[in-house]
Design an enzyme around this catalytic site. Sequence first.
Site: not given
Length: 437
Positions: A207, A280, A401
Amino acid sequence: MVSYFVPRARFLLKAGNLRKTIQDQQQQLQPKHTQRNGNLPLVRHFRQLPKNDTSKLANKQGQQPIGKQQTQLQVRRNAISRWTGFLLRWAPMGLCVFGAIEWQLHKFRSIRDGAPRTASEFQSRVYCSLPLRIMSRCWGWLAACYMPNPLRPYVYGWYSSMFKVNIEEALYSDFNHYSSMAEFFTRPLKEGVRVINGKSPLVSPADGKVLHFGSASDSLIEQVKGVSYSIEDFLGPLQTVEQSREAMSYAQALKQKRDGSTELYQCVIYLAPGDYHRFHSPTAWEPTVRRHFSGELLSVSPKVAGWLPGLFCLNERVLYMGHWNHGFFSYTAVGATNVGSVEIYMDSELKTNRWNGFKVGAHPPSTYEYDELLLNAKQHGKQSLQKFEKGDLVGQFNMGSTIVLLFEAPKNFQFDIVAGQTIKVGESLGHIAANRN
């Protein structure tokens, strides 16, 4: 009335006598040289008196006149203390004035030359000299501290409203479940809240916000619009000796298909503090090499990324290189300020955000030093190499980050995103367009 005041007066007189007795005892316990000095303030400030007055004062107290050498030594000490106080008082203001002048001069040069208003080498070194690693380690320790139950709804609620955290998507929506800030940052999501696009060959790994994307066919690729960085500085040297001996550019040597049907692409996704902090796998791929660059811990916010050239090459990062169906594939997790650590679930040997001493502003080449691990089944005694499927959980940040994807794909690969777009895990990044013959 008289009988009331008389006893009190007697008590005050006795207290006064007692105080005088204590003072006399203290004077007797003092060293003799201290008693001879008498009035110390006058002796301390003798340099303010004329020589005749100093001699008279010394004779009046039964002392010998102060020597010439002792007087000169005292004057030197006073001068040094005055200059030290002057520097400590005005040096910060002078540095601020110098920094403002340098900032304006660099801005004027950038406008005159028509160049983007990015940081100069001096500004970059000053920024890298800040104790950001110490701050990040302190923040990581603080975030891991136990949070008392009564404070959790207030602290986590304030954080959620400040950074727009959707706590209803979390697996545990009750604030009292998270015993520390670090546990709240790395909260898992409910099953099904992120749908993985099965048709797209490449989906979003996290995200966040799309900072930049596009072709990476040249040695320099764009960090954001108008600000570039070197692929070689970012990835490090080529993996094999055969690759380094080939008479072609670094970007071309990375390709695994040399028939001219593929091209290198990149995509940069920034994770804000309020985003879901786990990342992911964007596709089915197989990593073969891990490189850990122990660099700086600079901010990777969009404003800093547009101001500091080569930001991703300076920061600490964990890089995995391998291959997917269309050739070369790399997946990089970039550290940042206040990121306590970068954790990769499959790599228990990885330790990030280590203490490296007071090495400030030492780049290059210190930020290009790295340790390498070959993910080989023979070396680790595994039955098969580590492989990822699309949507598999890879790791987590302990604060916001950046994820950088650099991959090889057919020339008809097209992105489905725009710069500045907010994206979620599993949403399509691009597709392979059909050939029109």
